[in-house]
Design a protein around this motif. Sequence first.
Motif, PDB file in Angstrom:
ATOM      1  N   LEU A   1      47.458  43.576  40.773  1.00 15.54           N
ATOM      2  CA  LEU A   1      48.246  44.796  40.795  1.00 15.54           C
ATOM      3  C   LEU A   1      47.707  45.805  41.810  1.00 15.54           C
ATOM      4  N   ALA A   2      46.387  45.859  41.944  1.00 18.46           N
ATOM      5  CA  ALA A   2      45.799  46.784  42.911  1.00 18.46           C
ATOM      6  C   ALA A   2      46.182  46.368  44.325  1.00 18.46           C
TER       7      ALA A   2
ATOM      8  N   LEU B   1      49.718  47.396  44.902  1.00 21.73           N
ATOM      9  CA  LEU B   1      49.814  48.839  45.133  1.00 21.73           C
ATOM     10  C   LEU B   1      49.628  49.200  46.602  1.00 21.73           C
ATOM     11  N   ILE B   2      48.633  48.574  47.231  1.00 21.93           N
ATOM     12  CA  ILE B   2      48.333  48.969  48.613  1.00 21.93           C
ATOM     13  C   ILE B   2      49.175  48.207  49.635  1.00 21.93           C
TER      14      ILE B   2
END
Lengths: 295, 295, 295, 295
Positions: free
Chosen positions: D196-197, D200-201
Motif C-alpha cells: 500500500l505504501a 501511495l507513492i
Amino acid sequence: MSDASFHGVFPYLVSPVDSEGNIASKVLRRLVDHLVRAGVHGLTPLGSTGEFSYLNWSQRRKVVEVVLEANGGRVPVVPAVAATATADAVRQAREFEAMGVDGIVAIMEAHTPVPESGTVDFFTRVAQAVSHPVVLYTNPNVQRGDLTLRAIEELAKVPNIRYLKDVSGNTGRLLSIMNRVGDRIKVFSASSHIPLAVMLIGGVGWMAGPACLIPEHSVRLYEFAVAKKWDEAVTLQRALWSVNEIFVKYPYAACIKAGLELQGFPVGAPLPPQAPLTGEAREEVRTALQGVGAL
Amino acid sequence: MSDASFHGVFPYLVSPVDSEGNIASKVLRRLVDHLVRAGVHGLTPLGSTGEFSYLNWSQRRKVVEVVLEANGGRVPVVPAVAATATADAVRQAREFEAMGVDGIVAIMEAHTPVPESGTVDFFTRVAQAVSHPVVLYTNPNVQRGDLTLRAIEELAKVPNIRYLKDVSGNTGRLLSIMNRVGDRIKVFSASSHIPLAVMLIGGVGWMAGPACLIPEHSVRLYEFAVAKKWDEAVTLQRALWSVNEIFVKYPYAACIKAGLELQGFPVGAPLPPQAPLTGEAREEVRTALQGVGAL
Amino acid sequence: MSDASFHGVFPYLVSPVDSEGNIASKVLRRLVDHLVRAGVHGLTPLGSTGEFSYLNWSQRRKVVEVVLEANGGRVPVVPAVAATATADAVRQAREFEAMGVDGIVAIMEAHTPVPESGTVDFFTRVAQAVSHPVVLYTNPNVQRGDLTLRAIEELAKVPNIRYLKDVSGNTGRLLSIMNRVGDRIKVFSASSHIPLAVMLIGGVGWMAGPACLIPEHSVRLYEFAVAKKWDEAVTLQRALWSVNEIFVKYPYAACIKAGLELQGFPVGAPLPPQAPLTGEAREEVRTALQGVGAL
Amino acid sequence: MSDASFHGVFPYLVSPVDSEGNIASKVLRRLVDHLVRAGVHGLTPLGSTGEFSYLNWSQRRKVVEVVLEANGGRVPVVPAVAATATADAVRQAREFEAMGVDGIVAIMEAHTPVPESGTVDFFTRVAQAVSHPVVLYTNPNVQRGDLTLRAIEELAKVPNIRYLKDVSGNTGRLLSIMNRVGDRIKVFSASSHIPLAVMLIGGVGWMAGPACLIPEHSVRLYEFAVAKKWDEAVTLQRALWSVNEIFVKYPYAACIKAGLELQGFPVGAPLPPQAPLTGEAREEVRTALQGVGAL
C-alpha cells in the motif's frame, strides 16, 4: 591415481571459452601439460577461478574431459561439483566419476540460507553417490552460511569425505577443524589464507588459483614446508604474497586469465557479464608476475 | 621502561568494577602482580577485554593508575586510548603520558565511516601529542571501516607510530602490511589470528585477552616461536587453541572475567547491560582451562 | 509542555561547536528560534545529526541548556540520551530531567552485541529513572543488533515508554510494531523511511535531520497527511525527497551543517575526524535546497 | 495479452515438483485457475517463491508451459529469467518468448559482484533479445550488489524495459527511482515493502508470493488503493500484514507451499536441501491464514 595421495599444490584451472561458448581445448590442454610438468600435485577444474557458476553442464563436462585427457593419469584430477539442488549435485558427481576423475570438490551453492540438516544431507548424499574421495568446500559467501564445526564433525563420519578446503579466510577456524577431525579429514588451504601458515598448523597443501601462474614457485614453497625449512619457506612466501594480493584484489577468473595471457596462454576473457582486466589492473598483474620472475 | 622492547605477550587486562562503579583496585593489583611474575612482557589495560567503551574517563584513569603502581616499572604498561573525536583522543593520550605509561594503543571508534584523510589525521595527531611509542589498532568493527594499506604506509612515516595490532582476523593482511612497512612498524597478533602463525611470518608477539588466563603457557609459546622450535610450538598452540575458541565464542570481557573468577580472582561481572557468563557457558570456560592445566 | 502532545515534525538539531570545543550558543539559539517560528512541533538535540557520539558530557549539557532557553517552553524539547553503559544512560537521563526537558530519546550504543535481556533492562532502567515520556530509538547499526518485536512488546509495558523511532529503513517493521503495541507506543518516522508512508500506516510524525533545512515544507507535509489530503501530500513528498536523498548520501551532520551554512546559519563543520562537505557535495546540497525553494 | 496492462496483483507461483523431479502439472494447473478466477491481474512463475535457482532448464520450461496452458490467455504470464551468464539469460528469454509468454522478469544472479557496465549490458542484451516487455528485478542479495540509480536511468532508455520490481526493502529507493524514470518505468512492490505504501507513492501493483495464499484480499487491497479509499485500504493492509510477516520470517517457497497445502493444494515440499515447514512454523502459517479468513 591413488586417492591416498591428495596433498601439495592443486591449481584451480581457468576455463577458456570462445565467443560461441565452446571450450578452447587446445590452450587448456597446453596449460594442463605445462602445470603437470612444473610439478603440481593435482588439478582442480571448475572452481571459482574456473567460473563454474557461469558454465552450463555440457561446458563443464567438456572442461573435465579435456583436462583428464591432457593429464593422462599423471596427477589426480579433482573437479568441483557445484549445485543448489541436492539432486543436481548428485547427478554431477556420478557423471564425473563415470568420466574417470580421481575425486571431487563438493560445493553447495545457495539462494538463501539452508538449515544445517539440509546442508549435512547435501554433502552426505553427494559423497554417497561416488566411491572416490570428496573434498568439502566451505565458503560462507557461496553457501550463504557456513558449515558449523558440528556439521563438519558429522560429515567426517562419512567414509569418503576425506578432505576440506575452507575459503573463509579465518585461519583459526582451520585449527579448530583440525583439532576436532584432523585424524579423518585433511585440510587444504585456499588463497584467502597464507598457505605456509596452514602448512605450519598441519595442512596438507593448497588448492588455489594463483598456482596456475606460479606453479614452480608453489611447488618449491610446498617442499620447503614439508622439509620444515621454515626460514627459506617464509622468505619465499613473503615474495609470492604479491601474486596472492592481486588475486584477492581482482575477480579470480579475470586475474588468472589476464596473467596466463601475459604468460603466453591465450585463455581469453571471463564470460560476460564479468569483465576482463584491463589497463592499470592488467599492469599490476604484470608487475606482480615480473616481481617473482614468473614472466 | 625502554620502548625498544615492545614484544612478546601483552595480556589485555580486565577492568574489575564494583556495583557503585568504583574500580576494584585490590584484585586488579593482585592480577597485575600475578601476570608479571608469570613472565608476561607487557600489560595492556583498557582494550576490548578491559571494557573501554563502558568506562568513563575517571574510571579509565583509575585503572591505569592502579596498573602502573602494581607493575612498579617491571614491564611496559601500554593502555588503550579510544575515542570518536580526535580532540578527545589527544587529551586522553596526553593524560596517560603524564601519568607515566610506556606507550599507548590508539583506537579510533566511529559512529559512521570516516574518510581516510580524517582517519590518518586522527592517528597522526594522537601520535604527535605524545613522545612514547604508539600502537595502531585496526579493527573494522570498532572503526566502521578499516585502515587501508595506503593509510598504514602514510602513518608509518610518523616517527613514534612503531607498532600495529590488527583485529581483522585476516592473517594475510598482516603479511601485506609487513611487506610494505615491516621495517618501520612491528606487528602484534590479536586473538582473531593464530599467534604462532603471526610469529612465523614475522610478528613480534601478541596482545590478547586469553593471556590473562594462561600467562605462563603464552610465554612458553612465545619462547618456542622465538627459538624457532616450531614442532614444540605447534603442539602447544594446538592445545591452547581451545582457550582462544571460548574467547571468540563469548563476549571478551565476560569470558575472561569468568575465567579469572574460576582462578580465584574476584573480578566480578562485566558492566551492565553486558551479561556475565553463567551456566553452560561458564562450564565451557572451566573445561577449557582445566584442559590446559590452567585451573 | 504536556507530554500528551508528541507528534508532528521534530527536527534533529545540529550541534555547532567552535574550534576550542565550545558550543556556539548564538547560532544555535537563532536556529532554534527560526525552527519554532517555522512551526515545528518539537526539538530533538543530540541525535546522530547532533553528533552525540562526538561530544563529551559537558558539551551535551550545554547544547540542551541553550536549546531549552532559546525555546522558552514553546514546543517540547526531547534530547537524546546515548550511552553504552546502563549506569551512564541513567545518569544522563536524570540530569536532563533536572534541567527541564520534556522527554528523552533513549539510545543504546554498543561495542558488541548485547543479549536481549540486557537491552530490555537498559531501556527499562532509563525510563524508570525519569518521569517524563521516553522515545525508544531502534537502530541496528548503533546498537549492533536490533530491538526484536518481543523486546518492544516487553518494553511497551513500562508506563512512560510511549514513543518509538526506528532507523532501520524497513517500513514494514513499523507496521509490525504498530500491529502489536500501537495502542501504547506511537511511532515516529526517521529519514530512512518515507515520512508520508509512515503517516499513512499510522505514524504520528517524524524526527529527522532534514527538517532543520526545510521546516516549513515539513510542517505542510505533516498537515496534509493529518488532513488526509493524500494527493497534495504525495506531490509535496516527491518534491522534498531530493533533500532526503542528499541527507542519506552524505554523513548526516556534515550534510545538515553544510545546508544551514548556505541558509545563513554559521554552524561550522562537524567535529574532526569527520569532514565537512566541500566542492561537488556542497553544490548538491545547494541544488537540492534551491530545488524546493529553501534557499 | 496487451503489455500495456501490467498492473495489479501478480502472484509469484510455487513450482510443485514430485520426488522424481517431475513438475506436478495437475496441481499447478488447478492453482493457476484458482488464482485467475480470484481476480489476479497476472502470473509470475519462477520467482524466488518458484524456486528458480533449484530447477534445471527443462523443469523451468515445463512450469511455464503448464502455466501458459492453464491460464489460456486470461491474464499476462510473466515468468522470471534468471542466470549468471549473459548468454544463458538471453537464451532463456528467447525460449520463453517463443513459448508465448507476455513478458519476463529479468534476474541477474551473481557469484561475485559484477561491474556496473557488465550489469547494464546483461539487462540490455536480455531486453534486446525479445520484443515483449521486461521487468527489471533488483535484489542486492541475488545480484551481489545492487542496480544503482545511474544504471537504472541508463536501462530506462531500452524501449522494452518498462517495469521494475525492487526487493531491497528500502521503500525510499522506489521513490528515488520514480522521481528519475517514473515516466518510462513503472514500479511493482515486492513483499519486502508494504504494497500500500508503494501504491501511495505511485506504484502500479505488486509481484509477491503471499498473493498465492490471499489472492482475493490482495485484489481488494489493490482496488481500494486505485480508488484512493485510503482508510479502508489501511485497515485491510494492517490485517493482511500478518501473512506477509510469516512470509518474511520463513523461506519463501517453504512458507507458500505450506500454506497452499493447508488450503488444499498438494504442492509438496520445496526441493532439497531446502526443508519444508513443520511443527510450530506450520501452525504459524495456519494461524495467519485463519486470521484473515483464508482458511
